[in-house]
Design a protein around this motif. Structure first.
Motif, PDB file in Angstrom:
ATOM      1  N   LEU A  63       0.865  -1.175   0.000  1.00 17.56           N
ATOM      2  CA  LEU A  63       0.000   0.000   0.000  1.00 17.56           C
ATOM      3  C   LEU A  63       0.901   1.225   0.000  1.00 17.56           C
ATOM      4  CD1 LEU A  63      -2.826   1.225   0.140  1.00 17.56           C
ATOM      5  CD2 LEU A  63      -2.709   1.043   2.633  1.00 17.56           C
ATOM      6  N   ASP A  64       0.723   2.084  -0.998  1.00 17.55           N
ATOM      7  CA  ASP A  64       1.603   3.237  -1.144  1.00 17.55           C
ATOM      8  C   ASP A  64       0.826   4.351  -1.830  1.00 17.55           C
ATOM      9  OD1 ASP A  64       3.832   4.879  -1.163  1.00 17.55           O
ATOM     10  OD2 ASP A  64       5.169   3.311  -1.938  1.00 17.55           O
ATOM     11  N   PHE A  65       1.399   5.535  -1.863  1.00 19.62           N
ATOM     12  CA  PHE A  65       0.815   6.640  -2.613  1.00 19.62           C
ATOM     13  C   PHE A  65       0.856   6.288  -4.098  1.00 19.62           C
ATOM     14  CE2 PHE A  65       2.589   8.412   1.289  1.00 19.62           C
ATOM     15  CZ  PHE A  65       1.477   9.077   1.804  1.00 19.62           C
ATOM     16  N   ARG A  66      -0.228   6.561  -4.807  1.00 17.57           N
ATOM     17  CA  ARG A  66      -0.358   6.102  -6.192  1.00 17.57           C
ATOM     18  C   ARG A  66       0.518   6.913  -7.147  1.00 17.57           C
ATOM     19  NH1 ARG A  66      -4.644   2.717  -7.424  1.00 17.57           N
ATOM     20  NH2 ARG A  66      -6.072   2.292  -5.685  1.00 17.57           N
ATOM     21  N   LEU A  67       1.242   6.199  -7.994  1.00 15.98           N
ATOM     22  CA  LEU A  67       2.019   6.872  -9.037  1.00 15.98           C
ATOM     23  C   LEU A  67       1.114   7.510 -10.080  1.00 15.98           C
ATOM     24  CD1 LEU A  67       4.914   4.307  -9.636  1.00 15.98           C
ATOM     25  CD2 LEU A  67       5.080   6.549  -8.520  1.00 15.98           C
ATOM     26  N   THR A  68      -0.023   6.870 -10.350  1.00 11.75           N
ATOM     27  CA  THR A  68      -0.911   7.359 -11.415  1.00 11.75           C
ATOM     28  C   THR A  68      -1.542   8.703 -11.087  1.00 11.75           C
ATOM     29  OG1 THR A  68      -2.706   6.045 -10.466  1.00 11.75           O
ATOM     30  CG2 THR A  68      -1.466   5.059 -12.279  1.00 11.75           C
ATOM     31  N   THR A  69      -1.550   9.091  -9.807  1.00 11.39           N
ATOM     32  CA  THR A  69      -2.134  10.393  -9.444  1.00 11.39           C
ATOM     33  C   THR A  69      -1.075  11.343  -8.879  1.00 11.39           C
ATOM     34  OG1 THR A  69      -2.733   9.484  -7.280  1.00 11.39           O
ATOM     35  CG2 THR A  69      -4.425   9.452  -9.005  1.00 11.39           C
ATOM     36  N   SER A  70       0.184  11.053  -9.143  1.00  5.74           N
ATOM     37  CA  SER A  70       1.252  11.898  -8.605  1.00  5.74           C
ATOM     38  C   SER A  70       1.166  13.325  -9.143  1.00  5.74           C
ATOM     39  CB  SER A  70       2.618  11.297  -8.922  1.00  5.74           C
ATOM     40  OG  SER A  70       2.798  11.155 -10.329  1.00  5.74           O
ATOM     41  N   ALA A  71       0.650  13.494 -10.354  1.00  3.53           N
ATOM     42  CA  ALA A  71       0.534  14.849 -10.922  1.00  3.53           C
ATOM     43  C   ALA A  71      -0.449  15.700 -10.125  1.00  3.53           C
ATOM     44  CB  ALA A  71       0.091  14.760 -12.384  1.00  3.53           C
ATOM     45  N   VAL A  72      -1.515  15.077  -9.618  1.00  2.00           N
ATOM     46  CA  VAL A  72      -2.476  15.802  -8.785  1.00  2.00           C
ATOM     47  C   VAL A  72      -1.799  16.287  -7.513  1.00  2.00           C
ATOM     48  CG1 VAL A  72      -4.583  15.559  -7.393  1.00  2.00           C
ATOM     49  CG2 VAL A  72      -4.485  14.593  -9.696  1.00  2.00           C
ATOM     50  N   TYR A 214     -21.330  15.295   5.590  1.00  2.00           N
ATOM     51  CA  TYR A 214     -20.143  14.550   5.962  1.00  2.00           C
ATOM     52  C   TYR A 214     -20.208  13.213   5.243  1.00  2.00           C
ATOM     53  CZ  TYR A 214     -17.386  16.833   9.641  1.00  2.00           C
ATOM     54  OH  TYR A 214     -16.512  17.637  10.328  1.00  2.00           O
ATOM     55  N   LEU A 215     -19.140  12.788   4.608  1.00  2.00           N
ATOM     56  CA  LEU A 215     -19.122  11.553   3.826  1.00  2.00           C
ATOM     57  C   LEU A 215     -18.280  10.510   4.539  1.00  2.00           C
ATOM     58  CD1 LEU A 215     -18.632  13.069   0.263  1.00  2.00           C
ATOM     59  CD2 LEU A 215     -20.768  12.640   1.506  1.00  2.00           C
ATOM     60  N   PRO A 216     -18.897   9.373   4.951  1.00  3.44           N
ATOM     61  CA  PRO A 216     -18.189   8.387   5.758  1.00  3.44           C
ATOM     62  C   PRO A 216     -17.569   7.257   4.949  1.00  3.44           C
ATOM     63  CG  PRO A 216     -20.505   7.842   5.742  1.00  3.44           C
ATOM     64  CD  PRO A 216     -20.343   9.082   4.875  1.00  3.44           C
ATOM     65  N   LYS A 217     -16.513   6.703   5.497  1.00  8.55           N
ATOM     66  CA  LYS A 217     -15.946   5.408   5.104  1.00  8.55           C
ATOM     67  C   LYS A 217     -15.544   5.299   3.632  1.00  8.55           C
ATOM     68  CE  LYS A 217     -18.056   2.848   8.884  1.00  8.55           C
ATOM     69  NZ  LYS A 217     -18.492   4.043   9.635  1.00  8.55           N
ATOM     70  N   LEU A 218     -15.203   6.426   3.003  1.00  6.94           N
ATOM     71  CA  LEU A 218     -14.677   6.337   1.644  1.00  6.94           C
ATOM     72  C   LEU A 218     -13.332   5.624   1.673  1.00  6.94           C
ATOM     73  CD1 LEU A 218     -15.406   9.822   0.031  1.00  6.94           C
ATOM     74  CD2 LEU A 218     -16.922   7.866   0.349  1.00  6.94           C
ATOM     75  N   GLU A 219     -13.071   4.849   0.632  1.00  7.59           N
ATOM     76  CA  GLU A 219     -11.803   4.118   0.575  1.00  7.59           C
ATOM     77  C   GLU A 219     -10.858   4.659  -0.491  1.00  7.59           C
ATOM     78  OE1 GLU A 219     -11.924  -0.064   0.904  1.00  7.59           O
ATOM     79  OE2 GLU A 219     -13.251  -0.012   2.647  1.00  7.59           O
ATOM     80  N   GLY A 220     -11.257   5.718  -1.189  1.00  8.67           N
ATOM     81  CA  GLY A 220     -10.354   6.290  -2.174  1.00  8.67           C
ATOM     82  C   GLY A 220     -11.036   7.322  -3.047  1.00  8.67           C
ATOM     83  N   ARG A 221     -10.259   7.818  -4.007  1.00  6.12           N
ATOM     84  CA  ARG A 221     -10.701   8.936  -4.839  1.00  6.12           C
ATOM     85  C   ARG A 221     -11.890   8.584  -5.719  1.00  6.12           C
ATOM     86  NH1 ARG A 221      -7.017   6.058  -7.345  1.00  6.12           N
ATOM     87  NH2 ARG A 221      -6.937   5.941  -9.621  1.00  6.12           N
ATOM     88  N   ASP A 222     -11.986   7.342  -6.207  1.00  6.64           N
ATOM     89  CA  ASP A 222     -13.090   6.979  -7.086  1.00  6.64           C
ATOM     90  C   ASP A 222     -14.431   7.066  -6.364  1.00  6.64           C
ATOM     91  OD1 ASP A 222     -11.396   6.501  -9.232  1.00  6.64           O
ATOM     92  OD2 ASP A 222     -11.112   4.393  -8.709  1.00  6.64           O
ATOM     93  N   ALA A 257      -6.331   7.267   3.579  1.00  7.68           N
ATOM     94  CA  ALA A 257      -5.221   8.070   4.100  1.00  7.68           C
ATOM     95  C   ALA A 257      -4.128   8.266   3.058  1.00  7.68           C
ATOM     96  CB  ALA A 257      -4.639   7.418   5.354  1.00  7.68           C
ATOM     97  N   PHE A 258      -4.035   7.339   2.105  1.00  7.33           N
ATOM     98  CA  PHE A 258      -3.044   7.449   1.030  1.00  7.33           C
ATOM     99  C   PHE A 258      -3.558   8.256  -0.164  1.00  7.33           C
ATOM    100  CE2 PHE A 258      -1.273   4.083   3.507  1.00  7.33           C
ATOM    101  CZ  PHE A 258       0.089   4.116   3.275  1.00  7.33           C
ATOM    102  N   GLU A 259      -4.814   8.703  -0.095  1.00  7.25           N
ATOM    103  CA  GLU A 259      -5.388   9.444  -1.217  1.00  7.25           C
ATOM    104  C   GLU A 259      -6.111  10.707  -0.750  1.00  7.25           C
ATOM    105  OE1 GLU A 259      -7.452   7.162  -4.198  1.00  7.25           O
ATOM    106  OE2 GLU A 259      -6.417   5.322  -3.659  1.00  7.25           O
TER     107      GLU A 259
END
Length: 532
Positions: A63-72, A214-222, A257-259
């Motif tokens: 689990l790491d910070f995504r390379l595909t969204t590094s530009a953001v 308030y938006l709960p329990k999201l797991e990522g940007r999508d 937390a990574f996104e």
């Protein structure tokens, strides 16, 4: 019970209740149906992606910070929308279920925001779901004043002294089985969002605020992007200007937390910041990495926010928010002020210390669960903020957080204690009993407990058993003791059902991701359709 056929293939599969017709109008149900049809399949795909991601992480993918969204993340130019009316100053926020007593107390509490919680603090009976919508409508219309049978009056203060309402709908993982569109349950999140938005968005705008969430329990940007598209369609359908909605995202899963930056980016025209949700974050950590011994946690009371991996998470949240012009909101103070003076002062001292840490770290405000804690939290943030509404100017450029920092969970405080095991079992059992009885927020041993604390309690027991740091026979013996104590204290408690729920969610070989979906279907759903 009746099944009422309405437009767009909508069916209400529940008995009509008092004033339910004010919320479940054909027009409101048609609006919810449009959202469900537009986004139902995409939501299902995202839930499948959650499961795929869980399998990848369980089988060793890093689990790491995504390379595909590094530009953001690298682009310094973008920022979220400026604070909306009523959300410029958020130094104290109070949370609780949307019942009438809580609504009046919270709105009058002196907090700047009231988070009306349909998720962790509400047991989702149909009466609670629709009753909560009636509470919000009545609060917005200022017709919520009432007097109890013993003569106690509940009256709203002057409008300019009331907290701003922010609604937390249920998470993407839950269905609302009392409402169907084209024969399928409607996503619970869209029921809670859609009914409130339809009835109260325009009213809130006219009152000088807006529809805030308030938006709960999201797991990522999508998943954040999905919410953003829901907002766009909802505003379009009701003719409300784009960007009127504001949403604060709870960063309460390890993958989110990574996104953090990507989540803010997806919601940027509707974003009002991020919040640090402690118990759900630890719950997510165990769900994701509970199979690994290096993620073994001690008694939950010993896992404080000063732990290095939690410090990394909260400092990264503040830095991320302030870099993008967003509010960073701290976690919950769950203490319930008591009558014993010494215990009361000890609880206030603990709250004060926690809020001082958050304010010094750069948070712009924080949560409390009880009106009696509002003055403590406000005094701390007043001392740091002064006349400023926030600390967004503190960009925390000194903070550098790596993936290893977020994932470096150390054995804090040693192995679980007998007291810690017993506390977790007792909290889970007592909360399950209350939840089955329709109560979602419960004061237990001086703390306001909700579904998040029940989740961390039961998954810790599961984790300890998996790694054999506690013995199954000891757990079963403690379970018997605590069930007996529960039955003595609350003769109405359905002990067999409570035991079955605990064994299924804490003692099984495979860990259920949430206790709520199946428990809801088994214990809280009351429809005209036959159910197993």
């Amino acid at each position: 019970m009746t099944t009422t056929a309405l437009t767009h293939g909508v069916h209400v599969l529940a008995a009509p209740g008092d004033r339910h017709d004010e919320i479940l109008t054909p027009e409101a149900l048609d609006f919810v149906a449009r959202l469900a049809v537009a986004f139902g399949e995409r939501r299902q795909w995202l839930l499948k992606e959650r499961r795929r991601q869980a399998i990848r992480l369980a089988t060793g993918s890093p689990l790491d910070f995504r390379l595909t969204t590094s530009a953001v993340r690298a682009d310094p130019s973008w920022r979220v929308a400026p604070p909306a009316p009523g959300l410029t100053d958020r130094r104290v926020e109070i949370t609780g279920p949307p019942d009438r007593r809580m609504a009046v107390n919270a709105l009058n509490s002196g907090a700047r925001v009231w988070m009306a919680d349909f998720e962790d603090a509400t047991a989702p009976t149909w009466d609670n779901v629709i009753g909560g919508q009636l509470t919000l409508l009545d609060a917005v219309e200022r017709r919520i004043d009432f007097t109890t049978a013993d003569g106690k009056e509940y009256r709203l203060a002057d409008r300019d002294r009331l907290a701003t309402i922010v609604v937390r709908p249920r998470g993407w993982h839950l269905d609302e089985e009392h409402l169907e569109v084209d024969g399928r349950p409607v996503p619970a999140s869209l029921v809670d969002f859609g009914l409130y938005f339809f009835h109260c968005a325009r009213r809130q705008i006219d009152a000088g605020h807006g529809p805030y969430f308030y938006l709960p329990k999201l797991e990522g940007r999508d998943e954040a992007r999905l919410w953003n598209d829901v907002f766009l369609l909802a505003q379009e359908l009701l003719g409300i200007p784009r960007g009127t909605v504001r949403a604060t995202v709870l960063i309460e899963t390890i993958t989110a937390a990574f996104e953090m930056e990507e989540i803010l980016y997806e919601l940027r025209e509707h974003s009002s910041g991020l919040n640090a949700g402690r118990w759900d974050y630890l719950f997510s950590l165990i769900k994701t990495f509970g199979h690994r011994t290096d993620f073994l946690l001690p008694d939950r009371a010993k896992v404080t926010m000063t732990a290095p991996f939690l410090r990394a998470y909260t400092e990264l949240l503040v830095r991320t928010c302030h870099r993008r012009g967003a509010h960073a909101i701290g976690g919950m103070a769950a203490q319930v002020p008591g009558r014993d003076p010494a215990a009361h002062e000890a609880a206030l001292a603990k709250v004060r210390l926690d809020k001082e840490r958050e304010a010094e770290d750069g948070f712009d405000g924080s949560w409390v669960a009880h009106p009696g804690l509002v003055p403590v939290c406000r005094k701390v943030f007043d001392g740091v903020l002064g006349d400023r509404p926030d600390q967004i100017h503190r960009t925390r450029d000194d903070v550098e957080v790596t993936a290893a920092d977020l994932l470096s969970v150390r054995r804090i405080g040693g192995p679980p204690t007998e007291e810690g095991v017993r506390t977790n079992i007792a909290v889970a059992l007592r909360y399950f009993a209350a939840w089955m009885g329709g109560q979602g927020a419960v004061a237990l041993d001086g703390l306001m407990e909700d579904a998040a604390t029940a989740e961390i309690a039961r998954v810790q027991v599961w984790q300890w058993l998996r790694h054999r740091v506690i013995q199954r026979e000891d757990v079963l013996r403690t379970l018997d003791d605590e069930l007996a104590a529960l039955g003595a204290a609350y003769p109405w408690a359905p002990l067999d059902e409570v035991r079955e729920l605990f064994e299924r969610t804490a003692l099984s070989a495979e860990l259920p991701l949430f206790f709520t979906p199946e428990a809801y279907s088994r214990h809280l759903v009351r429809t005209t359709e036959p159910r197993a």
